[in-house]
Design an enzyme around this catalytic site. Structure first.
Site, PDB file in Angstrom:
ATOM      1  N   GLU A 126       4.066  -6.785  -9.789  1.00 42.41           N
ATOM      2  CA  GLU A 126       5.177  -6.516  -8.866  1.00 42.41           C
ATOM      3  C   GLU A 126       4.664  -6.873  -7.470  1.00 42.41           C
ATOM      4  OE1 GLU A 126       8.219  -2.838  -8.533  1.00 42.41           O
ATOM      5  OE2 GLU A 126       6.165  -2.386  -7.953  1.00 42.41           O
ATOM      6  N   HIS A 176       0.648   1.742  -4.700  1.00 43.63           N
ATOM      7  CA  HIS A 176       0.855   3.122  -4.242  1.00 43.63           C
ATOM      8  C   HIS A 176      -0.431   3.935  -4.402  1.00 43.63           C
ATOM      9  CE1 HIS A 176       5.015   2.102  -3.863  1.00 43.63           C
ATOM     10  NE2 HIS A 176       5.150   1.868  -5.150  1.00 43.63           N
ATOM     11  N   GLU A 188       7.395   6.838 -11.913  1.00 41.95           N
ATOM     12  CA  GLU A 188       6.432   6.056 -11.130  1.00 41.95           C
ATOM     13  C   GLU A 188       6.103   6.780  -9.821  1.00 41.95           C
ATOM     14  OE1 GLU A 188       7.848   2.235  -9.743  1.00 41.95           O
ATOM     15  OE2 GLU A 188       5.821   1.594  -9.239  1.00 41.95           O
TER      16      GLU A 188
HETATM   17  C1  LER Z   1       8.907   0.158  -7.677  1.00 41.23           C
HETATM   18  O1  LER Z   1       8.220  -0.258  -8.809  1.00 41.23           O
HETATM   19  C2  LER Z   1       8.015   0.525  -6.584  1.00 41.23           C
HETATM   20  O2  LER Z   1       6.826   0.323  -6.666  1.00 41.23           O
HETATM   21  C3  LER Z   1       8.554   1.167  -5.375  1.00 41.23           C
HETATM   22  O3  LER Z   1       7.917   0.693  -4.239  1.00 41.23           O
HETATM   23  C4  LER Z   1      10.048   1.178  -5.263  1.00 41.23           C
HETATM   24  O4  LER Z   1      10.478   1.929  -4.193  1.00 41.23           O
HETATM   25 MN    MN Z   2       5.946  -0.325  -8.592  1.00 39.72          MN
END
Ligand code: LER
Ligand code: MN
Length: 275
Positions: free
Chosen positions: A248, A190, A154
């Site tokens: 999430e 992200h 990820e």
């Molecule tokens: C985990 O899925 C994630 O997005 C991160 O921010 C974990 O550090």
């Molecule tokens: Mn994540």
């Protein structure tokens, strides 16, 4: 409509974007009632989960565990695959093997997100640290391969790690290591920070993606920020993405309302797009 999962944790943790943390049964019941197909399970140590209970609950509620999230080992205990300290790397590998064992029973994938940690800032040791981290990751990949489990790298934004921030960097690692069971997990939170274009990057990553995390620009449930999920879902449809979407998100305004907002909003967008 895509399969939708919600991220839960049996324990309270410092990692914020999880719902019903500390009360897994309540999370499972609410996930079922709200129409989720399954969950993502964030675990600290697989030894602590009552597997018999979990399997029985999942079967009763007809819920699937799409993925096991593993970052708590880093956040709570400082264990990570790329740590400069050997003992921390070994502990991370041991925790991950435990997660892989459970994943093989549940038919889940295992996420290599926060658990990879980060490289120390001094330039001198970087290459050595990288090489040792990759060795630790290879050991997990081999263990997972023998058990038919997919690991997901990820990409995570620069404020959390200096190791693999963009989808392109994730793809390069997958190509370099050459394991068929290493795939990509993009996370829209992200990506909003790191990618030039979320849609273009998803199109390029098409072959590698096995799962995706959705959170809005502020990491709240989709619709509570300014990320364009209509365009993202249209892109997933366009690239023929067939895997699940995992929510999430922060428990804001509370766990239940975040879980409800997320799935209702995605359903609304989906019906709008399919018209
Ligand atoms: C985990 O899925 C994630 O997005 C991160 O921010 C974990 O550090
Ligand atoms: Mn994540």
């Amino acid at each position: 409509m895509f399969d939708i999962a919600v991220s839960l944790s049996p324990t309270k943790t410092k990692f914020g974007p999880l719902l019903f943390a500390g009360n897994l049964d309540e999370g499972l019941k609410n996930a079922k009632d709200l129409g989720y197909k399954g969950i993502e399970l964030s675990l600290l140590d697989s030894k602590n989960i009552d597997q018999k209970w979990l399997l029985a609950r999942l079967e009763k509620l007809n819920l699937k565990v799409f993925a096991i999230a593993t970052g708590q080992s880093y956040i709570n205990d400082g264990y990570s695959l790329f740590d400069a300290e050997e003992s921390n790397r070994l502990n991370a590998v041991e925790r991950l093997k435990g997660h892989i064992d459970i994943a093989s029973k549940l038919g889940s994938m295992v996420i290599i997100g926060g658990v990879r940690g980060k490289l120390t800032e001094s330039a001198d040791n970087r290459e050595l640290e990288k090489a040792k981290g990759k060795m630790a990751l290879r050991e997990c990949l081999k263990y997972a391969e023998e058990r038919n489990v997919i690991l997901l790298i990820e990409p995570i934004n620069r404020y959390e790690t200096n190791l693999i921030n963009t989808l392109q960097e994730g793809i390069e690692l997958i190509e370099e290591l050459g394991f068929y069971n290493l795939k990509l997990l993009p996370d829209t939170f992200h990506m909003n920070i790191e990618e030039k274009s979320i849609e273009e990057s998803l199109i390029k990553a098409k072959r590698y993606m096995k799962y995706i995390h959705f959170a809005d620009s502020n990491r709240r449930a989709p619709g509570f920020g300014h990320t364009n999920f209509e365009s993202i879902i249209s892109t997933l449809v366009k690239i023929n993405y067939k895997n699940a979407i995992g929510l999430e998100v922060f428990p804001e305004p509370d766990d239940y309302l975040a879980a409800k907002q997320a799935i209702y909003y995605l359903r609304f967008l989906d019906s709008k797009i399919s018209k």
